[in-house]
Design a protein around this motif. Sequence first.
Motif, PDB file in Angstrom:
ATOM      1  N   GLU A 294      21.372  19.749   9.036  1.00 53.78           N
ATOM      2  CA  GLU A 294      21.186  18.729   9.854  1.00 53.78           C
ATOM      3  C   GLU A 294      21.319  19.038  11.211  1.00 53.78           C
ATOM      4  OE1 GLU A 294      22.231  18.112   5.615  1.00 53.78           O
ATOM      5  OE2 GLU A 294      23.373  19.094   7.218  1.00 53.78           O
ATOM      6  N   PHE A 295      22.423  19.698  11.627  1.00 55.22           N
ATOM      7  CA  PHE A 295      22.577  19.815  13.066  1.00 55.22           C
ATOM      8  C   PHE A 295      21.639  20.802  13.691  1.00 55.22           C
ATOM      9  CE2 PHE A 295      24.160  22.685  16.627  1.00 55.22           C
ATOM     10  CZ  PHE A 295      24.371  21.518  17.448  1.00 55.22           C
ATOM     11  N   ARG A 296      21.294  22.005  12.879  1.00 51.52           N
ATOM     12  CA  ARG A 296      20.401  23.175  13.472  1.00 51.52           C
ATOM     13  C   ARG A 296      18.994  22.328  13.338  1.00 51.52           C
ATOM     14  NH1 ARG A 296      21.963  28.187  14.701  1.00 51.52           N
ATOM     15  NH2 ARG A 296      24.302  28.087  15.000  1.00 51.52           N
ATOM     16  N   ALA A 297      18.578  21.508  12.457  1.00 59.89           N
ATOM     17  CA  ALA A 297      17.389  20.757  12.351  1.00 59.89           C
ATOM     18  C   ALA A 297      17.095  19.895  13.772  1.00 59.89           C
ATOM     19  CB  ALA A 297      17.100  19.818  11.230  1.00 59.89           C
ATOM     20  N   ALA A 298      18.139  19.329  14.193  1.00 60.28           N
ATOM     21  CA  ALA A 298      18.206  18.319  15.437  1.00 60.28           C
ATOM     22  C   ALA A 298      18.086  19.060  16.694  1.00 60.28           C
ATOM     23  CB  ALA A 298      19.437  17.209  15.388  1.00 60.28           C
ATOM     24  N   PHE A 299      18.917  20.252  16.699  1.00 51.36           N
ATOM     25  CA  PHE A 299      18.960  21.097  17.791  1.00 51.36           C
ATOM     26  C   PHE A 299      17.623  22.030  18.027  1.00 51.36           C
ATOM     27  CE2 PHE A 299      20.423  25.320  19.388  1.00 51.36           C
ATOM     28  CZ  PHE A 299      20.966  25.139  20.559  1.00 51.36           C
TER      29      PHE A 299
ATOM     30  N   GLY B  62      14.995  20.835  16.792  1.00 49.75           N
ATOM     31  CA  GLY B  62      13.927  20.159  17.205  1.00 49.75           C
ATOM     32  C   GLY B  62      13.844  19.663  18.565  1.00 49.75           C
ATOM     33  N   TYR B  63      15.066  19.320  18.885  1.00 48.47           N
ATOM     34  CA  TYR B  63      15.182  19.354  20.729  1.00 48.47           C
ATOM     35  C   TYR B  63      14.527  20.518  21.370  1.00 48.47           C
ATOM     36  CZ  TYR B  63      16.062  18.775  25.490  1.00 48.47           C
ATOM     37  OH  TYR B  63      15.859  18.993  26.889  1.00 48.47           O
TER      38      TYR B  63
ATOM     39  N   THR C 119      28.450  10.201  15.037  1.00 48.33           N
ATOM     40  CA  THR C 119      29.032  11.216  15.552  1.00 48.33           C
ATOM     41  C   THR C 119      27.791  12.032  16.629  1.00 48.33           C
ATOM     42  OG1 THR C 119      30.554  11.939  14.014  1.00 48.33           O
ATOM     43  CG2 THR C 119      29.994  13.579  15.788  1.00 48.33           C
ATOM     44  N   THR C 120      27.783  11.916  17.749  1.00 45.22           N
ATOM     45  CA  THR C 120      26.848  12.649  18.528  1.00 45.22           C
ATOM     46  C   THR C 120      26.699  14.064  18.551  1.00 45.22           C
ATOM     47  OG1 THR C 120      28.150  13.101  20.640  1.00 45.22           O
ATOM     48  CG2 THR C 120      27.261  11.046  20.467  1.00 45.22           C
ATOM     49  N   LEU C 121      25.166  14.645  18.615  1.00 42.13           N
ATOM     50  CA  LEU C 121      25.173  15.900  18.445  1.00 42.13           C
ATOM     51  C   LEU C 121      26.180  16.694  19.606  1.00 42.13           C
ATOM     52  CD1 LEU C 121      21.229  15.958  18.359  1.00 42.13           C
ATOM     53  CD2 LEU C 121      22.821  16.432  16.555  1.00 42.13           C
ATOM     54  N   HIS C 122      26.304  16.350  20.517  1.00 42.14           N
ATOM     55  CA  HIS C 122      27.344  16.830  21.704  1.00 42.14           C
ATOM     56  C   HIS C 122      28.615  16.915  20.964  1.00 42.14           C
ATOM     57  CE1 HIS C 122      30.531  16.085  24.497  1.00 42.14           C
ATOM     58  NE2 HIS C 122      29.871  16.973  25.318  1.00 42.14           N
ATOM     59  N   ASP C 123      29.301  15.930  20.278  1.00 45.36           N
ATOM     60  CA  ASP C 123      30.412  16.166  19.641  1.00 45.36           C
ATOM     61  C   ASP C 123      30.356  16.880  18.595  1.00 45.36           C
ATOM     62  OD1 ASP C 123      31.610  14.480  21.623  1.00 45.36           O
ATOM     63  OD2 ASP C 123      31.551  12.793  20.255  1.00 45.36           O
ATOM     64  N   TRP C 124      29.435  16.911  17.817  1.00 47.74           N
ATOM     65  CA  TRP C 124      29.396  17.693  16.466  1.00 47.74           C
ATOM     66  C   TRP C 124      29.262  19.404  16.801  1.00 47.74           C
ATOM     67  CZ3 TRP C 124      29.606  15.896  11.640  1.00 47.74           C
ATOM     68  CH2 TRP C 124      29.154  16.900  10.418  1.00 47.74           C
TER      69      TRP C 124
ATOM     70  N   TRP D 282      20.249  12.395  15.581  1.00 42.13           N
ATOM     71  CA  TRP D 282      20.302  13.223  14.408  1.00 42.13           C
ATOM     72  C   TRP D 282      18.860  12.868  13.636  1.00 42.13           C
ATOM     73  CZ3 TRP D 282      23.546  16.500  13.056  1.00 42.13           C
ATOM     74  CH2 TRP D 282      25.088  16.503  13.455  1.00 42.13           C
ATOM     75  N   GLY D 283      17.786  12.201  14.159  1.00 43.25           N
ATOM     76  CA  GLY D 283      16.467  11.777  13.367  1.00 43.25           C
ATOM     77  C   GLY D 283      16.803  11.227  12.190  1.00 43.25           C
ATOM     78  N   VAL D 284      16.299  11.599  11.139  1.00 41.11           N
ATOM     79  CA  VAL D 284      16.238  10.948   9.990  1.00 41.11           C
ATOM     80  C   VAL D 284      17.295  11.548   8.865  1.00 41.11           C
ATOM     81  CG1 VAL D 284      14.154  10.176   9.990  1.00 41.11           C
ATOM     82  CG2 VAL D 284      14.433  12.445   8.812  1.00 41.11           C
ATOM     83  N   ALA D 285      17.915  12.722   9.243  1.00 41.57           N
ATOM     84  CA  ALA D 285      18.916  13.353   8.561  1.00 41.57           C
ATOM     85  C   ALA D 285      20.111  13.473   9.038  1.00 41.57           C
ATOM     86  CB  ALA D 285      18.522  14.753   8.228  1.00 41.57           C
ATOM     87  N   PRO D 286      21.080  12.433   9.002  1.00 44.79           N
ATOM     88  CA  PRO D 286      22.305  12.585   9.618  1.00 44.79           C
ATOM     89  C   PRO D 286      23.187  13.751   8.930  1.00 44.79           C
ATOM     90  CG  PRO D 286      22.321  10.654   8.168  1.00 44.79           C
ATOM     91  CD  PRO D 286      20.883  10.993   8.225  1.00 44.79           C
ATOM     92  N   PRO D 287      24.265  14.368   9.436  1.00 45.02           N
ATOM     93  CA  PRO D 287      25.117  15.352   8.545  1.00 45.02           C
ATOM     94  C   PRO D 287      25.366  14.610   7.431  1.00 45.02           C
ATOM     95  CG  PRO D 287      26.152  14.414  10.582  1.00 45.02           C
ATOM     96  CD  PRO D 287      24.909  13.934  10.805  1.00 45.02           C
ATOM     97  N   TYR D 288      25.752  15.588   6.495  1.00 41.51           N
ATOM     98  CA  TYR D 288      26.300  15.350   5.155  1.00 41.51           C
ATOM     99  C   TYR D 288      27.812  15.903   5.237  1.00 41.51           C
ATOM    100  CZ  TYR D 288      27.442  15.303   0.208  1.00 41.51           C
ATOM    101  OH  TYR D 288      28.001  15.187  -0.919  1.00 41.51           O
ATOM    102  N   ARG D 289      28.595  15.087   4.899  1.00 40.97           N
ATOM    103  CA  ARG D 289      30.202  15.242   4.501  1.00 40.97           C
ATOM    104  C   ARG D 289      30.432  15.057   3.197  1.00 40.97           C
ATOM    105  NH1 ARG D 289      33.277  13.266   9.788  1.00 40.97           N
ATOM    106  NH2 ARG D 289      32.053  14.667  11.331  1.00 40.97           N
ATOM    107  N   PRO D 290      30.466  16.242   2.387  1.00 40.50           N
ATOM    108  CA  PRO D 290      31.138  15.839   0.755  1.00 40.50           C
ATOM    109  C   PRO D 290      32.278  14.991   0.933  1.00 40.50           C
ATOM    110  CG  PRO D 290      31.109  18.396   1.261  1.00 40.50           C
ATOM    111  CD  PRO D 290      30.579  17.458   2.594  1.00 40.50           C
TER     112      PRO D 290
END
Length: 155
Positions: free
Chosen positions: A110-115, A117-118, A7-12, A147-155
């Motif tokens: 995960e999203f906020r770290a990528a966001f 980071g950019y 999933t792209t950051l855009h879509d997320w 996402w870098g090294v930490a893709p989003p986690y979904r339980p």
Amino acid sequence: MTDEYTTTLHDWAGGTAALERLCEAFYRRVRADDLLAPLFAAMPPDHPRHVAMWLAEVFGGPARYTAERGGYPTMLRHHLGKAITEPQRRRWVNLMMDAADEVGLPADPEFRAAFAGYLEWGTRLALANSQPGAEPVRDAPVPRWGWGVAPPYRP
């Protein structure tokens, strides 16, 4: 829908519409900010939409900024000679993060770290490229941020 690893950051984030809401909220804050308002005093009314187009493309969405606005060289031209200061850069990042909260962008780490980071990466480039005498790379592709090294986690 793609899985959490593709999933792209855009879509997320909620797609281009979410990024447009983000930029509208952000630039409302900018207009009222004593440190940033002077830097954006001549901002045209469609500026928030153009920044949303840029972010959408950077985060893996449609390449409209390149197709309609000219891509990286256009974005670079908007920063040349502005002499952005470090306090202005930091305020820009802080207001963007506040706007992300206001419009309800995903709050998962995960999203906020990528966001974030950019935002850090991009604003540091903008600061450097805006300085008098700067000689930035003039023709580059729009960056693609993931996402870098930490893709989003979904339980």
